[in-house]
Write a protein that holds these residues in place. Structure first.
Motif, PDB file in Angstrom:
ATOM      1  N   LYS A  78       0.857  -1.177   0.000  1.00  0.00           N
ATOM      2  CA  LYS A  78       0.000   0.000   0.000  1.00  0.00           C
ATOM      3  C   LYS A  78       0.898   1.232   0.000  1.00  0.00           C
ATOM      4  O   LYS A  78       1.818   1.347   0.810  1.00  0.00           O
ATOM      5  CB  LYS A  78      -0.910  -0.014   1.226  1.00  0.00           C
ATOM      6  CG  LYS A  78      -2.095   0.891   1.104  1.00  0.00           C
ATOM      7  CD  LYS A  78      -3.106   0.615   2.207  1.00  0.00           C
ATOM      8  CE  LYS A  78      -4.353   1.408   1.959  1.00  0.00           C
ATOM      9  NZ  LYS A  78      -5.322   1.214   3.028  1.00  0.00           N
ATOM     10  N   ILE A  79       0.633   2.137  -0.928  1.00  0.00           N
ATOM     11  CA  ILE A  79       1.348   3.409  -0.996  1.00  0.00           C
ATOM     12  C   ILE A  79       0.292   4.492  -0.889  1.00  0.00           C
ATOM     13  O   ILE A  79      -0.610   4.579  -1.737  1.00  0.00           O
ATOM     14  CB  ILE A  79       2.169   3.518  -2.295  1.00  0.00           C
ATOM     15  CG1 ILE A  79       3.267   2.449  -2.287  1.00  0.00           C
ATOM     16  CG2 ILE A  79       2.752   4.917  -2.439  1.00  0.00           C
ATOM     17  CD1 ILE A  79       4.120   2.388  -3.508  1.00  0.00           C
ATOM     18  N   GLY A  80       0.391   5.280   0.165  1.00  0.00           N
ATOM     19  CA  GLY A  80      -0.695   6.209   0.463  1.00  0.00           C
ATOM     20  C   GLY A  80      -1.929   5.386   0.763  1.00  0.00           C
ATOM     21  O   GLY A  80      -1.885   4.455   1.570  1.00  0.00           O
ATOM     22  N   GLU A  81      -2.993   5.657   0.077  1.00  0.00           N
ATOM     23  CA  GLU A  81      -4.234   4.898   0.241  1.00  0.00           C
ATOM     24  C   GLU A  81      -4.451   3.903  -0.900  1.00  0.00           C
ATOM     25  O   GLU A  81      -5.508   3.294  -1.002  1.00  0.00           O
ATOM     26  CB  GLU A  81      -5.430   5.864   0.330  1.00  0.00           C
ATOM     27  CG  GLU A  81      -5.368   6.804   1.525  1.00  0.00           C
ATOM     28  CD  GLU A  81      -5.353   6.049   2.848  1.00  0.00           C
ATOM     29  OE1 GLU A  81      -6.124   5.086   3.020  1.00  0.00           O
ATOM     30  OE2 GLU A  81      -4.538   6.433   3.723  1.00  0.00           O
ATOM     31  N   THR A  82      -3.452   3.755  -1.755  1.00  0.00           N
ATOM     32  CA  THR A  82      -3.599   2.926  -2.953  1.00  0.00           C
ATOM     33  C   THR A  82      -2.944   1.571  -2.791  1.00  0.00           C
ATOM     34  O   THR A  82      -1.760   1.482  -2.436  1.00  0.00           O
ATOM     35  CB  THR A  82      -2.980   3.637  -4.183  1.00  0.00           C
ATOM     36  OG1 THR A  82      -3.583   4.931  -4.319  1.00  0.00           O
ATOM     37  CG2 THR A  82      -3.199   2.838  -5.452  1.00  0.00           C
ATOM     38  N   VAL A 128       4.885  14.423  -1.406  1.00  0.00           N
ATOM     39  CA  VAL A 128       5.774  14.177  -0.270  1.00  0.00           C
ATOM     40  C   VAL A 128       6.731  15.363  -0.132  1.00  0.00           C
ATOM     41  O   VAL A 128       7.239  15.877  -1.134  1.00  0.00           O
ATOM     42  CB  VAL A 128       6.576  12.866  -0.453  1.00  0.00           C
ATOM     43  CG1 VAL A 128       7.556  12.656   0.682  1.00  0.00           C
ATOM     44  CG2 VAL A 128       5.627  11.675  -0.564  1.00  0.00           C
ATOM     45  N   THR A 129       6.975  15.769   1.104  1.00  0.00           N
ATOM     46  CA  THR A 129       7.909  16.857   1.372  1.00  0.00           C
ATOM     47  C   THR A 129       9.334  16.321   1.427  1.00  0.00           C
ATOM     48  O   THR A 129       9.631  15.441   2.234  1.00  0.00           O
ATOM     49  CB  THR A 129       7.575  17.542   2.720  1.00  0.00           C
ATOM     50  OG1 THR A 129       6.213  17.973   2.686  1.00  0.00           O
ATOM     51  CG2 THR A 129       8.492  18.728   2.973  1.00  0.00           C
ATOM     52  N   GLY A 148       9.619   2.793   4.286  1.00  0.00           N
ATOM     53  CA  GLY A 148       9.467   2.951   2.853  1.00  0.00           C
ATOM     54  C   GLY A 148      10.768   2.865   2.084  1.00  0.00           C
ATOM     55  O   GLY A 148      11.734   2.250   2.527  1.00  0.00           O
ATOM     56  N   ILE A 149      10.771   3.525   0.940  1.00  0.00           N
ATOM     57  CA  ILE A 149      11.936   3.548   0.057  1.00  0.00           C
ATOM     58  C   ILE A 149      12.512   4.955   0.100  1.00  0.00           C
ATOM     59  O   ILE A 149      11.812   5.927  -0.189  1.00  0.00           O
ATOM     60  CB  ILE A 149      11.531   3.190  -1.388  1.00  0.00           C
ATOM     61  CG1 ILE A 149      10.947   1.774  -1.436  1.00  0.00           C
ATOM     62  CG2 ILE A 149      12.733   3.327  -2.326  1.00  0.00           C
ATOM     63  CD1 ILE A 149      10.268   1.426  -2.743  1.00  0.00           C
ATOM     64  N   GLN A 150      13.788   5.042   0.483  1.00  0.00           N
ATOM     65  CA  GLN A 150      14.434   6.346   0.594  1.00  0.00           C
ATOM     66  C   GLN A 150      15.347   6.603  -0.601  1.00  0.00           C
ATOM     67  O   GLN A 150      16.090   5.722  -1.023  1.00  0.00           O
ATOM     68  CB  GLN A 150      15.271   6.454   1.864  1.00  0.00           C
ATOM     69  CG  GLN A 150      15.993   7.801   1.956  1.00  0.00           C
ATOM     70  CD  GLN A 150      16.754   7.970   3.242  1.00  0.00           C
ATOM     71  OE1 GLN A 150      16.207   8.467   4.206  1.00  0.00           O
ATOM     72  NE2 GLN A 150      18.005   7.550   3.250  1.00  0.00           N
ATOM     73  N   PRO A 161       6.543   6.367   1.200  1.00  0.00           N
ATOM     74  CA  PRO A 161       6.036   5.475   2.248  1.00  0.00           C
ATOM     75  C   PRO A 161       5.426   4.211   1.656  1.00  0.00           C
ATOM     76  O   PRO A 161       4.651   4.260   0.712  1.00  0.00           O
ATOM     77  CB  PRO A 161       4.983   6.307   2.974  1.00  0.00           C
ATOM     78  CG  PRO A 161       4.620   7.413   2.043  1.00  0.00           C
ATOM     79  CD  PRO A 161       5.771   7.594   1.093  1.00  0.00           C
ATOM     80  N   VAL A 162       5.819   3.067   2.204  1.00  0.00           N
ATOM     81  CA  VAL A 162       5.315   1.760   1.765  1.00  0.00           C
ATOM     82  C   VAL A 162       4.797   1.020   2.978  1.00  0.00           C
ATOM     83  O   VAL A 162       5.496   0.877   3.983  1.00  0.00           O
ATOM     84  CB  VAL A 162       6.433   0.926   1.070  1.00  0.00           C
ATOM     85  CG1 VAL A 162       5.917  -0.450   0.694  1.00  0.00           C
ATOM     86  CG2 VAL A 162       6.983   1.668  -0.136  1.00  0.00           C
ATOM     87  N   ASN A 163       3.547   0.534   2.890  1.00  0.00           N
ATOM     88  CA  ASN A 163       2.954  -0.259   3.991  1.00  0.00           C
ATOM     89  C   ASN A 163       2.619  -1.633   3.484  1.00  0.00           C
ATOM     90  O   ASN A 163       2.252  -1.830   2.377  1.00  0.00           O
ATOM     91  CB  ASN A 163       1.658   0.409   4.487  1.00  0.00           C
ATOM     92  CG  ASN A 163       1.906   1.800   5.008  1.00  0.00           C
ATOM     93  OD1 ASN A 163       2.914   2.070   5.663  1.00  0.00           O
ATOM     94  ND2 ASN A 163       1.012   2.704   4.695  1.00  0.00           N
TER      95      ASN A 163
END
Length: 163
Positions: A78-82, A128-129, A148-150, A161-163
Motif C-alpha cells: 500500500k502506498i498512500g491509500e492505494t 511528499v515533502t 518505505g523507500i528512501q 512510504p510503503v505499507n
C-alpha cells in the motif's frame, strides 16, 4: 577508412565512459514481509547544482540515470491509500522549488528516461515533502528503510512510504 575506425573507436570510448559515470545499481530490502527491489542508474553530483538546474523544477524526472528506475514488489503493498499489486513499476519524481514533490509509480517499466512517460499509466501519485540536510550524498542512492523507500542525492532525502 582510418577516419571511420577513429570515429568508431571514439564513440566506443565515449559510450563506455558515460556508462561508467552512472552505473546501474540495485537495492533490496523487506518491509512487513514484502521483498522490494530497486533497480536504478546512480549519477554523481560532481559539484553541480542538482535541483532546479540539472533536474528542472516542475518537470518529470526518471529518478535516476539512463533507463527508468524501477521498483519491484513480490506481494501487494500500500502506498498512500492505494493498493499496489505485486509487480514491477517505474518510478518518477516531479520536484518543486517551494512545495511538496510528486512521487509517481507508473505501469510502464521499460522506458529510457522520462521521454516515454505517460501520465495515463500512473498507478499512484503521492505528494511528499523532501528533506534537505547538510551532508552531501555524492552518488544517487536508494535504500529500503523501515517506513518505505528512501532516495538520497546531493543534500536531498525523500521517502516513498510503503505499507
Amino acid at each position: 577508412m582510418k577516419k571511420i575506425k577513429f570515429t568508431l573507436l571514439f564513440l566506443l570510448v565515449t559510450v563506455v565512459t558515460f556508462a561508467q559515470e552512472s552505473p546501474r545499481k540495485k537495492a533490496t530490502g523487506k518491509i512487513d514481509g514484502v521483498t522490494i527491489t530497486i533497480d536504478y542508474g546512480s549519477p554523481s553530483v560532481k559539484g553541480r547544482t542538482i535541483w532546479g538546474e540539472l533536474e528542472k523544477y516542475e518537470k518529470v524526472w526518471r529518478a535516476g540515470a539512463n533507463e527508468n528506475t524501477t521498483f519491484s514488489f513480490n506481494k501487494e503493498v500500500k502506498i498512500g491509500e492505494t493498493a499496489i499489486p505485486a509487480g514491477k513499476y517505474s518510478f518518477f519524481i516531479i520536484p518543486y522549488e517551494n512545495k511538496d514533490w510528486v512521487l509517481i509509480l507508473n505501469k510502464k517499466n521499460d522506458g529510457w528516461g522520462a521521454f516515454s512517460y505517460n501520465k495515463k499509466e500512473d498507478i499512484v501519485r503521492l505528494n511528499v515533502t523532501p528533506k534537505f540536510v547538510d551532508t552531501n550524498q555524492e552518488t544517487l542512492a536508494y535504500s529500503v528503510v523501515e517506513k518505505g523507500i528512501q532516495l538520497a542525492w546531493g543534500k536531498m532525502r525523500i521517502i516513498l512510504p510503503v505499507n
